[in-house]
Design an enzyme around this catalytic site. Sequence first.
Site, PDB file in Angstrom:
ATOM      1  N   HIS A 156       0.864  -1.190   0.000  1.00 15.83           N
ATOM      2  CA  HIS A 156       0.000   0.000   0.000  1.00 15.83           C
ATOM      3  C   HIS A 156       0.892   1.227   0.000  1.00 15.83           C
ATOM      4  O   HIS A 156       1.326   1.708   1.049  1.00 15.83           O
ATOM      5  CB  HIS A 156      -0.912  -0.037   1.236  1.00 15.83           C
ATOM      6  CG  HIS A 156      -1.938   1.049   1.264  1.00 15.83           C
ATOM      7  ND1 HIS A 156      -3.102   0.962   2.001  1.00 15.83           N
ATOM      8  CD2 HIS A 156      -1.991   2.268   0.666  1.00 15.83           C
ATOM      9  CE1 HIS A 156      -3.810   2.069   1.843  1.00 15.83           C
ATOM     10  NE2 HIS A 156      -3.147   2.887   1.041  1.00 15.83           N
ATOM     11  N   HIS A 181       1.416   4.893  -2.357  1.00 20.70           N
ATOM     12  CA  HIS A 181       1.094   5.803  -3.467  1.00 20.70           C
ATOM     13  C   HIS A 181       2.391   6.487  -3.856  1.00 20.70           C
ATOM     14  O   HIS A 181       2.979   7.218  -3.039  1.00 20.70           O
ATOM     15  CB  HIS A 181       0.068   6.844  -3.025  1.00 20.70           C
ATOM     16  CG  HIS A 181      -1.203   6.236  -2.506  1.00 20.70           C
ATOM     17  ND1 HIS A 181      -2.294   6.011  -3.303  1.00 20.70           N
ATOM     18  CD2 HIS A 181      -1.543   5.782  -1.269  1.00 20.70           C
ATOM     19  CE1 HIS A 181      -3.263   5.465  -2.585  1.00 20.70           C
ATOM     20  NE2 HIS A 181      -2.828   5.310  -1.343  1.00 20.70           N
ATOM     21  N   HIS A 215      -9.284   0.891  -1.835  1.00 16.34           N
ATOM     22  CA  HIS A 215      -9.353   1.458  -0.490  1.00 16.34           C
ATOM     23  C   HIS A 215     -10.798   1.301  -0.004  1.00 16.34           C
ATOM     24  O   HIS A 215     -11.738   1.617  -0.751  1.00 16.34           O
ATOM     25  CB  HIS A 215      -9.039   2.951  -0.510  1.00 16.34           C
ATOM     26  CG  HIS A 215      -7.585   3.288  -0.657  1.00 16.34           C
ATOM     27  ND1 HIS A 215      -6.802   2.819  -1.667  1.00 16.34           N
ATOM     28  CD2 HIS A 215      -6.778   4.094   0.097  1.00 16.34           C
ATOM     29  CE1 HIS A 215      -5.570   3.301  -1.530  1.00 16.34           C
ATOM     30  NE2 HIS A 215      -5.527   4.088  -0.473  1.00 16.34           N
ATOM     31  N   GLU A 272     -11.381   3.143   5.390  1.00 21.39           N
ATOM     32  CA  GLU A 272     -10.359   4.046   5.959  1.00 21.39           C
ATOM     33  C   GLU A 272     -11.127   5.112   6.742  1.00 21.39           C
ATOM     34  O   GLU A 272     -11.122   5.122   7.962  1.00 21.39           O
ATOM     35  CB  GLU A 272      -9.522   4.684   4.837  1.00 21.39           C
ATOM     36  CG  GLU A 272      -8.467   5.672   5.347  1.00 21.39           C
ATOM     37  CD  GLU A 272      -7.740   6.411   4.202  1.00 21.39           C
ATOM     38  OE1 GLU A 272      -8.247   6.432   3.066  1.00 21.39           O
ATOM     39  OE2 GLU A 272      -6.669   7.000   4.482  1.00 21.39           O
ATOM     40  N   ASP A 282       1.673   3.919   2.929  1.00 23.70           N
ATOM     41  CA  ASP A 282       0.659   4.765   2.301  1.00 23.70           C
ATOM     42  C   ASP A 282       1.301   5.947   1.552  1.00 23.70           C
ATOM     43  O   ASP A 282       1.504   5.868   0.344  1.00 23.70           O
ATOM     44  CB  ASP A 282      -0.359   5.241   3.340  1.00 23.70           C
ATOM     45  CG  ASP A 282      -1.719   5.584   2.742  1.00 23.70           C
ATOM     46  OD1 ASP A 282      -1.898   5.423   1.524  1.00 23.70           O
ATOM     47  OD2 ASP A 282      -2.610   6.012   3.505  1.00 23.70           O
ATOM     48  N   ASP A 283       1.596   7.021   2.265  1.00 18.06           N
ATOM     49  CA  ASP A 283       2.215   8.229   1.671  1.00 18.06           C
ATOM     50  C   ASP A 283       3.338   8.677   2.613  1.00 18.06           C
ATOM     51  O   ASP A 283       3.175   9.640   3.368  1.00 18.06           O
ATOM     52  CB  ASP A 283       1.158   9.340   1.547  1.00 18.06           C
ATOM     53  CG  ASP A 283      -0.003   8.908   0.680  1.00 18.06           C
ATOM     54  OD1 ASP A 283       0.149   8.922  -0.560  1.00 18.06           O
ATOM     55  OD2 ASP A 283      -1.056   8.540   1.234  1.00 18.06           O
TER      56      ASP A 283
HETATM   57  N1  ADE Z   1      -4.453   8.786  -2.016  1.00 19.43           N
HETATM   58  C1  ADE Z   1      -3.233   8.855  -1.469  1.00 19.43           C
HETATM   59  N2  ADE Z   1      -3.273   8.464  -0.188  1.00 19.43           N
HETATM   60  C2  ADE Z   1      -4.563   8.118   0.075  1.00 19.43           C
HETATM   61  C3  ADE Z   1      -5.241   7.623   1.210  1.00 19.43           C
HETATM   62  N3  ADE Z   1      -4.635   7.401   2.379  1.00 19.43           N
HETATM   63  N4  ADE Z   1      -6.566   7.402   1.110  1.00 19.43           N
HETATM   64  C4  ADE Z   1      -7.204   7.638  -0.026  1.00 19.43           C
HETATM   65  N5  ADE Z   1      -6.604   8.083  -1.119  1.00 19.43           N
HETATM   66  C5  ADE Z   1      -5.297   8.327  -1.079  1.00 19.43           C
HETATM   67 ZN    ZN Z   2      -3.738   4.719   0.419  1.00 19.74          ZN
END
Ligand code: ADE
Ligand code: ZN
Length: 353
Positions: free
Chosen positions: A31, A33, A211, A214, A292-293
């Site tokens: 996971h 991005h 996703h 969340e 994630d990011d």
């Molecule tokens: N795009 C990038 N990070 C995300 C996240 N945590 N949830 C939804 N879309 C995303």
């Molecule tokens: Zn994500």
Amino acid sequence: MGRVEYSSYSCRVETFGESTTTAAPPVAELHLHIEGTLQPELIFALAERNGIELPYADLDELRAWYEFTDLQSFLDLYYANMAVLRTEQDFADMTRAYLARAAAGGVRHVEVMMDPQAHISRGVALETCVNGVASALATSVEEFGVSTLLIAAFLRDMSEESALEVLDQLLAMGAPIAGIGLDSAEVGNPPSKFERLYRRAAEAGLRRIAHAGEEGPASYVYEALDLLGVERIDHGIRCMEDPALVERLVAEQVPLTVCPLSNVRLRAVDTLADHPLPAMLAAGLNVSVNSDDPAYFGGYVDDNFAQLVAVHGLSVGDRARLAANSVRASFADEARKAELLAEVSEWERASVG
Ligand code: ADE
Ligand code: ZN
């Protein structure tokens, strides 16, 4: 600026008796991005290279925006910062910087999501973003020892028609994508909006993830499974509000790609101490740890593990289980999975001393 320099990163080290090992096991990152790996320094470097004027005077001014109240407040900054990505080289440099850092933190295989619609909607050609990321992935095994797959993620706050159009373009150009995902603003954009997209992806032989759960409710997890036929759920933490759903996810061993530091920074949970990951493991859910990011949420996979160890005292056995789950839930071929599972076992053996 010609080439982007990679800073060197040191892994946190724990000592157990005679053996020395890192807090983080070797993992598959499922996971991630790629646009969320754009570090502030790289944002400034790419802005300079492309002659783009940023709305921030310096790094401190940019970093002051990294205080999020929810998913949307993060997405606003995440999309705005993508403005610095213009050329194939930009996408390749961003991807290579992530791979270098991830490899140093124990990532051995990664399934990279990218958001093509976020680039073509601001005038960047689909070929530019896809080829840029793909070119860096193509040399990843050789350069970093990290195997990779690419997943095209679709923005759920855009229309299904837009997603279908982009998927068709990706297929027509022979883009090297292994699967599709669904991301961006979750609440109000349920999986049911994308049934045709997922049907078309299945017909094209693509793997499917989304996703769900969340910020959105547990019902979105059911929809992703039953209407979209997904093979993994990204996040999924809100399943814990629905015991019947937990029972099903355990029975079917549906992989959930959990991102603890992301959940804290986007306030899906109050603090890391409140994070449901230990309860999810105890319930028998098929969970893995992901970043994630990482440029926005204060850490890569190894940082997530280190903080889970610090706050929850996650044992070596739990960490090895999370790592093995990530490998089994990956779309890597069976030979690569066997190789990585052997690495996880070796890490566990060395870590318990
Ligand atoms: N795009 C990038 N990070 C995300 C996240 N945590 N949830 C939804 N879309 C995303
Ligand atoms: Zn994500």
